[in-house]
Scaffold this motif. Structure first.
Motif, PDB file in Angstrom:
ATOM      1  N   THR A  73     -23.784 -47.186  13.600  1.00  0.00           N
ATOM      2  CA  THR A  73     -23.957 -48.481  14.262  1.00  0.00           C
ATOM      3  C   THR A  73     -22.680 -49.308  14.176  1.00  0.00           C
ATOM      4  O   THR A  73     -22.289 -49.974  15.140  1.00  0.00           O
ATOM      5  CB  THR A  73     -25.131 -49.243  13.634  1.00  0.00           C
ATOM      6  N   SER A  74     -22.020 -49.272  13.021  1.00  0.00           N
ATOM      7  CA  SER A  74     -20.790 -50.065  12.870  1.00  0.00           C
ATOM      8  C   SER A  74     -19.716 -49.613  13.843  1.00  0.00           C
ATOM      9  O   SER A  74     -18.956 -50.432  14.380  1.00  0.00           O
ATOM     10  CB  SER A  74     -20.285 -49.963  11.423  1.00  0.00           C
ATOM     11  N   LYS A  75     -19.651 -48.320  14.101  1.00  0.00           N
ATOM     12  CA  LYS A  75     -18.672 -47.808  15.057  1.00  0.00           C
ATOM     13  C   LYS A  75     -19.068 -48.156  16.500  1.00  0.00           C
ATOM     14  O   LYS A  75     -18.221 -48.500  17.331  1.00  0.00           O
ATOM     15  CB  LYS A  75     -18.538 -46.294  14.889  1.00  0.00           C
ATOM     16  N   LEU A  76     -20.351 -48.062  16.795  1.00  0.00           N
ATOM     17  CA  LEU A  76     -20.818 -48.404  18.137  1.00  0.00           C
ATOM     18  C   LEU A  76     -20.570 -49.880  18.438  1.00  0.00           C
ATOM     19  O   LEU A  76     -20.200 -50.243  19.568  1.00  0.00           O
ATOM     20  CB  LEU A  76     -22.307 -48.071  18.270  1.00  0.00           C
ATOM     21  N   MET A  77     -20.762 -50.732  17.451  1.00  0.00           N
ATOM     22  CA  MET A  77     -20.495 -52.162  17.645  1.00  0.00           C
ATOM     23  C   MET A  77     -19.021 -52.403  17.971  1.00  0.00           C
ATOM     24  O   MET A  77     -18.687 -53.258  18.805  1.00  0.00           O
ATOM     25  CB  MET A  77     -20.915 -52.929  16.392  1.00  0.00           C
ATOM     26  N   THR A  78     -18.139 -51.649  17.347  1.00  0.00           N
ATOM     27  CA  THR A  78     -16.712 -51.797  17.646  1.00  0.00           C
ATOM     28  C   THR A  78     -16.402 -51.309  19.058  1.00  0.00           C
ATOM     29  O   THR A  78     -15.600 -51.924  19.779  1.00  0.00           O
ATOM     30  CB  THR A  78     -15.867 -51.057  16.606  1.00  0.00           C
ATOM     31  N   GLU A  79     -17.019 -50.214  19.468  1.00  0.00           N
ATOM     32  CA  GLU A  79     -16.868 -49.785  20.862  1.00  0.00           C
ATOM     33  C   GLU A  79     -17.282 -50.893  21.829  1.00  0.00           C
ATOM     34  O   GLU A  79     -16.613 -51.140  22.844  1.00  0.00           O
ATOM     35  CB  GLU A  79     -17.715 -48.542  21.133  1.00  0.00           C
ATOM     36  N   THR A  80     -18.390 -51.549  21.524  1.00  0.00           N
ATOM     37  CA  THR A  80     -18.880 -52.633  22.391  1.00  0.00           C
ATOM     38  C   THR A  80     -17.887 -53.776  22.440  1.00  0.00           C
ATOM     39  O   THR A  80     -17.612 -54.343  23.511  1.00  0.00           O
ATOM     40  CB  THR A  80     -20.252 -53.129  21.889  1.00  0.00           C
ATOM     41  N   MET A  81     -17.323 -54.140  21.306  1.00  0.00           N
ATOM     42  CA  MET A  81     -16.317 -55.208  21.287  1.00  0.00           C
ATOM     43  C   MET A  81     -15.098 -54.834  22.120  1.00  0.00           C
ATOM     44  O   MET A  81     -14.553 -55.667  22.857  1.00  0.00           O
ATOM     45  CB  MET A  81     -15.904 -55.512  19.851  1.00  0.00           C
ATOM     46  N   LEU A  82     -14.661 -53.584  22.014  1.00  0.00           N
ATOM     47  CA  LEU A  82     -13.525 -53.145  22.819  1.00  0.00           C
ATOM     48  C   LEU A  82     -13.836 -53.215  24.310  1.00  0.00           C
ATOM     49  O   LEU A  82     -13.006 -53.661  25.109  1.00  0.00           O
ATOM     50  CB  LEU A  82     -13.141 -51.713  22.439  1.00  0.00           C
ATOM     51  N   ARG A  83     -15.027 -52.768  24.675  1.00  0.00           N
ATOM     52  CA  ARG A  83     -15.426 -52.819  26.086  1.00  0.00           C
ATOM     53  C   ARG A  83     -15.373 -54.240  26.619  1.00  0.00           C
ATOM     54  O   ARG A  83     -14.815 -54.503  27.704  1.00  0.00           O
ATOM     55  CB  ARG A  83     -16.846 -52.264  26.230  1.00  0.00           C
ATOM     56  N   ASP A  84     -15.917 -55.170  25.864  1.00  0.00           N
ATOM     57  CA  ASP A  84     -15.977 -56.553  26.318  1.00  0.00           C
ATOM     58  C   ASP A  84     -14.600 -57.207  26.291  1.00  0.00           C
ATOM     59  O   ASP A  84     -14.258 -58.001  27.186  1.00  0.00           O
ATOM     60  CB  ASP A  84     -16.966 -57.348  25.467  1.00  0.00           C
ATOM     61  N   ALA A  85     -13.782 -56.891  25.286  1.00  0.00           N
ATOM     62  CA  ALA A  85     -12.432 -57.451  25.225  1.00  0.00           C
ATOM     63  C   ALA A  85     -11.583 -56.933  26.379  1.00  0.00           C
ATOM     64  O   ALA A  85     -10.795 -57.686  26.979  1.00  0.00           O
ATOM     65  CB  ALA A  85     -11.779 -57.098  23.891  1.00  0.00           C
ATOM     66  N   ALA A  86     -11.744 -55.656  26.710  1.00  0.00           N
ATOM     67  CA  ALA A  86     -10.979 -55.085  27.814  1.00  0.00           C
ATOM     68  C   ALA A  86     -11.378 -55.685  29.154  1.00  0.00           C
ATOM     69  O   ALA A  86     -10.554 -55.774  30.070  1.00  0.00           O
ATOM     70  CB  ALA A  86     -11.151 -53.568  27.838  1.00  0.00           C
ATOM     71  N   ALA A  87     -12.641 -56.097  29.271  1.00  0.00           N
ATOM     72  CA  ALA A  87     -13.093 -56.735  30.508  1.00  0.00           C
ATOM     73  C   ALA A  87     -12.519 -58.136  30.660  1.00  0.00           C
ATOM     74  O   ALA A  87     -12.358 -58.631  31.786  1.00  0.00           O
ATOM     75  CB  ALA A  87     -14.618 -56.792  30.532  1.00  0.00           C
ATOM     76  N   ALA A  88     -12.189 -58.769  29.532  1.00  0.00           N
ATOM     77  CA  ALA A  88     -11.741 -60.159  29.566  1.00  0.00           C
ATOM     78  C   ALA A  88     -10.229 -60.318  29.451  1.00  0.00           C
ATOM     79  O   ALA A  88      -9.698 -61.389  29.771  1.00  0.00           O
ATOM     80  CB  ALA A  88     -12.417 -60.939  28.438  1.00  0.00           C
ATOM     81  N   HIS A  89      -9.537 -59.279  29.011  1.00  0.00           N
ATOM     82  CA  HIS A  89      -8.103 -59.394  28.720  1.00  0.00           C
ATOM     83  C   HIS A  89      -7.360 -58.175  29.257  1.00  0.00           C
ATOM     84  O   HIS A  89      -7.984 -57.139  29.543  1.00  0.00           O
ATOM     85  CB  HIS A  89      -7.885 -59.507  27.204  1.00  0.00           C
ATOM     86  N   PRO A  90      -6.027 -58.273  29.370  1.00  0.00           N
ATOM     87  CA  PRO A  90      -5.230 -57.126  29.836  1.00  0.00           C
ATOM     88  C   PRO A  90      -5.059 -56.076  28.738  1.00  0.00           C
ATOM     89  O   PRO A  90      -3.977 -55.866  28.195  1.00  0.00           O
ATOM     90  CB  PRO A  90      -3.899 -57.766  30.239  1.00  0.00           C
ATOM     91  N   LEU A  91      -6.159 -55.431  28.419  1.00  0.00           N
ATOM     92  CA  LEU A  91      -6.196 -54.415  27.365  1.00  0.00           C
ATOM     93  C   LEU A  91      -6.968 -53.207  27.891  1.00  0.00           C
ATOM     94  O   LEU A  91      -8.098 -53.356  28.361  1.00  0.00           O
ATOM     95  CB  LEU A  91      -6.897 -54.973  26.120  1.00  0.00           C
ATOM     96  N   ALA A  92      -6.373 -52.049  27.822  1.00  0.00           N
ATOM     97  CA  ALA A  92      -7.073 -50.802  28.168  1.00  0.00           C
ATOM     98  C   ALA A  92      -7.237 -49.989  26.885  1.00  0.00           C
ATOM     99  O   ALA A  92      -6.334 -49.939  26.049  1.00  0.00           O
ATOM    100  CB  ALA A  92      -6.291 -50.007  29.204  1.00  0.00           C
ATOM    101  N   TYR A  93      -8.394 -49.353  26.735  1.00  0.00           N
ATOM    102  CA  TYR A  93      -8.665 -48.643  25.491  1.00  0.00           C
ATOM    103  C   TYR A  93      -9.238 -47.254  25.770  1.00  0.00           C
ATOM    104  O   TYR A  93      -9.750 -46.966  26.851  1.00  0.00           O
ATOM    105  CB  TYR A  93      -9.660 -49.439  24.625  1.00  0.00           C
ATOM    106  N   THR A  94      -9.150 -46.435  24.752  1.00  0.00           N
ATOM    107  CA  THR A  94      -9.850 -45.147  24.724  1.00  0.00           C
ATOM    108  C   THR A  94     -10.586 -45.062  23.403  1.00  0.00           C
ATOM    109  O   THR A  94      -9.981 -45.254  22.334  1.00  0.00           O
ATOM    110  CB  THR A  94      -8.879 -43.974  24.851  1.00  0.00           C
ATOM    111  N   ALA A  95     -11.883 -44.806  23.445  1.00  0.00           N
ATOM    112  CA  ALA A  95     -12.674 -44.557  22.242  1.00  0.00           C
ATOM    113  C   ALA A  95     -13.000 -43.070  22.206  1.00  0.00           C
ATOM    114  O   ALA A  95     -13.665 -42.551  23.109  1.00  0.00           O
ATOM    115  CB  ALA A  95     -13.952 -45.395  22.252  1.00  0.00           C
ATOM    116  N   LEU A  96     -12.516 -42.402  21.185  1.00  0.00           N
ATOM    117  CA  LEU A  96     -12.762 -40.968  21.030  1.00  0.00           C
ATOM    118  C   LEU A  96     -13.854 -40.776  19.986  1.00  0.00           C
ATOM    119  O   LEU A  96     -13.704 -41.188  18.831  1.00  0.00           O
ATOM    120  CB  LEU A  96     -11.483 -40.248  20.620  1.00  0.00           C
ATOM    121  N   ARG A  97     -14.941 -40.168  20.414  1.00  0.00           N
ATOM    122  CA  ARG A  97     -16.075 -39.929  19.528  1.00  0.00           C
ATOM    123  C   ARG A  97     -15.918 -38.552  18.893  1.00  0.00           C
ATOM    124  O   ARG A  97     -16.158 -37.532  19.513  1.00  0.00           O
ATOM    125  CB  ARG A  97     -17.389 -40.028  20.316  1.00  0.00           C
TER     126      ARG A  97
END
Length: 328
Positions: free
Chosen positions: A143-167
């Protein structure tokens, strides 16, 4: 351009440092050395000792070294520990990651690669799991890792940030050149523990649960060589730098091995028997989880080179012998 690696003195992070240096990249490691080792960081990389939640330190480092990408490995990874200490895991894996993401945004870092986990899926029924499967973690770690994925998704939608989450699935093995490997004291990863037992560092290995609905009653996992995993990160970095959009991708081979099969592989490679004891199940351990990594192959051009359980075990055993020489 310089890459900042958090947790780069640890197991997977130190392999990533070597992978990037081999590729001609400039590297800075940020690690508080709570579980990592300063000697695991090559001299060619700068080591900054500190916490990812120290935003002044992080942002000063980003600006001083002109960081264009962050690869984030720092965190806690033991599933049973997360069950007994959930708030500690949410602090270390989620709250501190939030601070790091905010620092990246404030300092203008355009690329972010996150070390996520197959534990976000929870248990499956043995079929290879793809990224669109339900995310139903069975432990606070997942869950702690999934929450971080969610934060990255939302931050990337709001800011000039592109990410890759490797599971990741179950990461094992060591650098084929013998430069680094899993050195954590009291590690719980199966292949590490089995190799420590095989080399006399532990008196026995415990098998946690033989009543799972699998062929031999023990849990099944997808074991991926750490060097192939580091290659996936390098490819993800190159993709982001050439304009790739945000991506979530599995990293595994699609082959499941049971606990008993892995132990037999270690016995086969080392060439002798060792003491195996049966215990009850551990909380938070899923029955079986195997990767569908088609997305990583298609989007990253990832082509694993070390997909062989005996090769993984052989490199892990070689590292145990190297550690024995280091500590003697």
């Amino acid at each position: 351009m310089t890459v900042l690696i958090t947790g780069g003195a640890g197991y997977i992070g130190s392999h990533m440092v070597w992978k990037l240096l081999d590729a001609g990249e400039d590297v800075v490691v940020l690690d508080r050395l709570s579980t990592g080792f300063d000697w695991a960081v090559p001299a060619e990389a700068e080591l900054v000792v500190g916490d990812i939640a120290d935003q002044d330190l992080v942002e000063a480092t980003i600006r001083r070294r002109r960081i264009d990408a962050i690869i984030h490995f720092a965190g806690s990874v033991v599933v049973p520990d997360s069950v007994s200490d959930p708030l500690g895991y949410y602090l270390n894996n989620t709250v501190r990651s939030r601070a790091l993401i905010e620092s990246a945004v404030r300092a203008g870092v355009p690329h972010f690669i996150f070390s996520s986990t197959a534990a976000v899926y929870g248990g499956t029924h043995g079929e290879p799991v793809a990224e669109n499967a339900p995310t139903l973690p069975e432990s606070p770690y997942g869950t702690s890792k999934l929450m971080t994925e969610t934060m990255l998704r939302d931050a990337a939608a709001a800011h000039p940030l592109a990410y890759t989450a490797l599971r990741y699935f179950n990461v094992s093995g060591a650098d084929p050149k013998g430069r680094t490997g899993q050195s954590t004291r009291g590690a719980t990863h199966l292949i590490k523990v089995a190799c420590e037992t095989a080399t006399g560092k532990r008196p026995f290995i415990e098998v946690f649960g033989t009543d799972y609905p699998t062929a031999d009653g023990t849990g099944v996992r997808d074991y991926i060589h750490v060097w192939d995993l580091a290659e996936a990160h390098l490819l993800a970095l190159r993709r982001l730098r050439t304009g790739g959009t945000s991506l979530v991708a599995n990293c595994g081979y699609g082959n499941g091995y049971s606990v008993l099969q892995v132990i037999e592989a270690v016995k086969r490679v080392v060439g002798h028997d060792f003491d195996v004891r049966i215990s009850g199940r551990r909380p938070g351990d899923p029955v079986s989880i195997v990767a569908n990594a088609d997305r990583a192959r298609a989007e990253l051009g990832w082509r694993p080179q070390l997909d062989d359980i005996d090769t993984i075990v052989g490199h892990a055993l070689a590292w145990e012998e190297a550690l024995k020489r280091r500590n003697s």
